[in-house]
Design a protein around this motif. Structure first.
Motif, PDB file in Angstrom:
ATOM      1  N   GLY A  10      57.960  68.867   1.115  1.00  0.00           N
ATOM      2  CA  GLY A  10      56.646  68.297   1.391  1.00  0.00           C
ATOM      3  C   GLY A  10      56.063  68.804   2.691  1.00  0.00           C
ATOM      4  O   GLY A  10      54.872  69.122   2.779  1.00  0.00           O
ATOM      5  N   ALA A  11      56.892  68.897   3.710  1.00  0.00           N
ATOM      6  CA  ALA A  11      56.425  69.376   5.010  1.00  0.00           C
ATOM      7  C   ALA A  11      55.967  70.829   4.929  1.00  0.00           C
ATOM      8  O   ALA A  11      54.881  71.190   5.417  1.00  0.00           O
ATOM      9  CB  ALA A  11      57.527  69.227   6.054  1.00  0.00           C
ATOM     10  N   VAL A  12      56.758  71.670   4.301  1.00  0.00           N
ATOM     11  CA  VAL A  12      56.403  73.087   4.167  1.00  0.00           C
ATOM     12  C   VAL A  12      55.155  73.255   3.311  1.00  0.00           C
ATOM     13  O   VAL A  12      54.234  73.997   3.664  1.00  0.00           O
ATOM     14  CB  VAL A  12      57.584  73.893   3.577  1.00  0.00           C
ATOM     15  CG1 VAL A  12      57.162  75.302   3.200  1.00  0.00           C
ATOM     16  CG2 VAL A  12      58.739  73.918   4.559  1.00  0.00           C
ATOM     17  N   SER A  13      55.086  72.538   2.208  1.00  0.00           N
ATOM     18  CA  SER A  13      53.928  72.681   1.323  1.00  0.00           C
ATOM     19  C   SER A  13      52.676  72.099   1.965  1.00  0.00           C
ATOM     20  O   SER A  13      51.583  72.619   1.767  1.00  0.00           O
ATOM     21  CB  SER A  13      54.198  72.030  -0.032  1.00  0.00           C
ATOM     22  OG  SER A  13      54.411  70.647   0.128  1.00  0.00           O
ATOM     23  N   LEU A  28      48.773  68.996  11.953  1.00  0.00           N
ATOM     24  CA  LEU A  28      50.128  69.201  11.449  1.00  0.00           C
ATOM     25  C   LEU A  28      50.689  67.951  10.783  1.00  0.00           C
ATOM     26  O   LEU A  28      51.176  68.013   9.651  1.00  0.00           O
ATOM     27  CB  LEU A  28      51.049  69.644  12.588  1.00  0.00           C
ATOM     28  CG  LEU A  28      52.487  69.940  12.204  1.00  0.00           C
ATOM     29  CD1 LEU A  28      52.547  71.077  11.192  1.00  0.00           C
ATOM     30  CD2 LEU A  28      53.298  70.294  13.427  1.00  0.00           C
ATOM     31  N   LEU A  29      50.613  66.815  11.449  1.00  0.00           N
ATOM     32  CA  LEU A  29      51.167  65.588  10.879  1.00  0.00           C
ATOM     33  C   LEU A  29      50.425  65.184   9.610  1.00  0.00           C
ATOM     34  O   LEU A  29      51.041  64.810   8.608  1.00  0.00           O
ATOM     35  CB  LEU A  29      51.137  64.456  11.898  1.00  0.00           C
ATOM     36  CG  LEU A  29      51.788  63.156  11.455  1.00  0.00           C
ATOM     37  CD1 LEU A  29      53.252  63.380  11.118  1.00  0.00           C
ATOM     38  CD2 LEU A  29      51.653  62.104  12.536  1.00  0.00           C
ATOM     39  N   GLY A  30      49.097  65.272   9.626  1.00  0.00           N
ATOM     40  CA  GLY A  30      48.306  64.934   8.436  1.00  0.00           C
ATOM     41  C   GLY A  30      48.621  65.845   7.266  1.00  0.00           C
ATOM     42  O   GLY A  30      48.718  65.398   6.123  1.00  0.00           O
ATOM     43  N   ASN A  31      48.814  67.131   7.549  1.00  0.00           N
ATOM     44  CA  ASN A  31      49.148  68.082   6.494  1.00  0.00           C
ATOM     45  C   ASN A  31      50.547  67.832   5.932  1.00  0.00           C
ATOM     46  O   ASN A  31      50.769  67.970   4.727  1.00  0.00           O
ATOM     47  CB  ASN A  31      49.050  69.513   7.009  1.00  0.00           C
ATOM     48  CG  ASN A  31      47.629  69.927   7.286  1.00  0.00           C
ATOM     49  OD1 ASN A  31      46.679  69.272   6.874  1.00  0.00           O
ATOM     50  ND2 ASN A  31      47.467  71.009   8.009  1.00  0.00           N
ATOM     51  N   ILE A  32      51.489  67.458   6.794  1.00  0.00           N
ATOM     52  CA  ILE A  32      52.839  67.166   6.320  1.00  0.00           C
ATOM     53  C   ILE A  32      52.825  65.936   5.418  1.00  0.00           C
ATOM     54  O   ILE A  32      53.446  65.924   4.348  1.00  0.00           O
ATOM     55  CB  ILE A  32      53.812  66.996   7.504  1.00  0.00           C
ATOM     56  CG1 ILE A  32      54.050  68.352   8.160  1.00  0.00           C
ATOM     57  CG2 ILE A  32      55.131  66.386   7.052  1.00  0.00           C
ATOM     58  CD1 ILE A  32      54.833  68.290   9.454  1.00  0.00           C
ATOM     59  N   ILE A  33      52.101  64.903   5.830  1.00  0.00           N
ATOM     60  CA  ILE A  33      51.988  63.702   4.992  1.00  0.00           C
ATOM     61  C   ILE A  33      51.307  64.051   3.675  1.00  0.00           C
ATOM     62  O   ILE A  33      51.751  63.619   2.603  1.00  0.00           O
ATOM     63  CB  ILE A  33      51.240  62.588   5.741  1.00  0.00           C
ATOM     64  CG1 ILE A  33      52.108  62.087   6.896  1.00  0.00           C
ATOM     65  CG2 ILE A  33      50.884  61.443   4.808  1.00  0.00           C
ATOM     66  CD1 ILE A  33      51.401  61.181   7.861  1.00  0.00           C
ATOM     67  N   ALA A  34      50.244  64.864   3.745  1.00  0.00           N
ATOM     68  CA  ALA A  34      49.570  65.292   2.518  1.00  0.00           C
ATOM     69  C   ALA A  34      50.522  66.102   1.640  1.00  0.00           C
ATOM     70  O   ALA A  34      50.471  66.007   0.412  1.00  0.00           O
ATOM     71  CB  ALA A  34      48.332  66.117   2.849  1.00  0.00           C
ATOM     72  N   GLY A  35      51.397  66.889   2.247  1.00  0.00           N
ATOM     73  CA  GLY A  35      52.372  67.666   1.479  1.00  0.00           C
ATOM     74  C   GLY A  35      53.386  66.791   0.776  1.00  0.00           C
ATOM     75  O   GLY A  35      53.762  67.053  -0.372  1.00  0.00           O
ATOM     76  N   ILE A  36      53.822  65.735   1.446  1.00  0.00           N
ATOM     77  CA  ILE A  36      54.790  64.829   0.829  1.00  0.00           C
ATOM     78  C   ILE A  36      54.145  64.100  -0.345  1.00  0.00           C
ATOM     79  O   ILE A  36      54.707  64.039  -1.435  1.00  0.00           O
ATOM     80  CB  ILE A  36      55.357  63.855   1.878  1.00  0.00           C
ATOM     81  CG1 ILE A  36      56.217  64.638   2.879  1.00  0.00           C
ATOM     82  CG2 ILE A  36      56.166  62.753   1.226  1.00  0.00           C
ATOM     83  CD1 ILE A  36      56.606  63.851   4.108  1.00  0.00           C
TER      84      ILE A  36
END
Length: 80
Positions: A10-13, A28-36
């Protein structure tokens, strides 16, 4: 251990989707949450379309696609 893989994928995606989404996405944090969250959404969409696959790269691609959908929906809500 599977949960850690889920978070890592999720973090990478999320990071990948953020790079593709107008260059930065939502930080970065928002994108990681969005990835998860996108991993769940991407898996659901892939299942509905009958797209199956395995392997780490395939999972990252599916999760990044789901994260991109999430980032798109967030941007629609954020504009209002």
């Amino acid at each position: 251990m599977d949960f850690l893989w889920f978070l890592l994928i999720g973090a990478v995606s999320g990071w990948l989707a953020g790079q593709l989404w107008k260059g930065s996405g939502f930080g970065l944090l928002g994108n990681i949450i969005a990835g998860i969250v996108g991993g769940v959404v991407g898996g659901w969409i892939a299942g509905k379309l009958g797209i199956g696959g395995g392997g780490l790269l395939w999972q990252i691609i599916i999760a990044a696609g789901g994260a991109w959908v999430i980032l798109f929906l967030i941007s629609l809500v954020k504009k209002k």
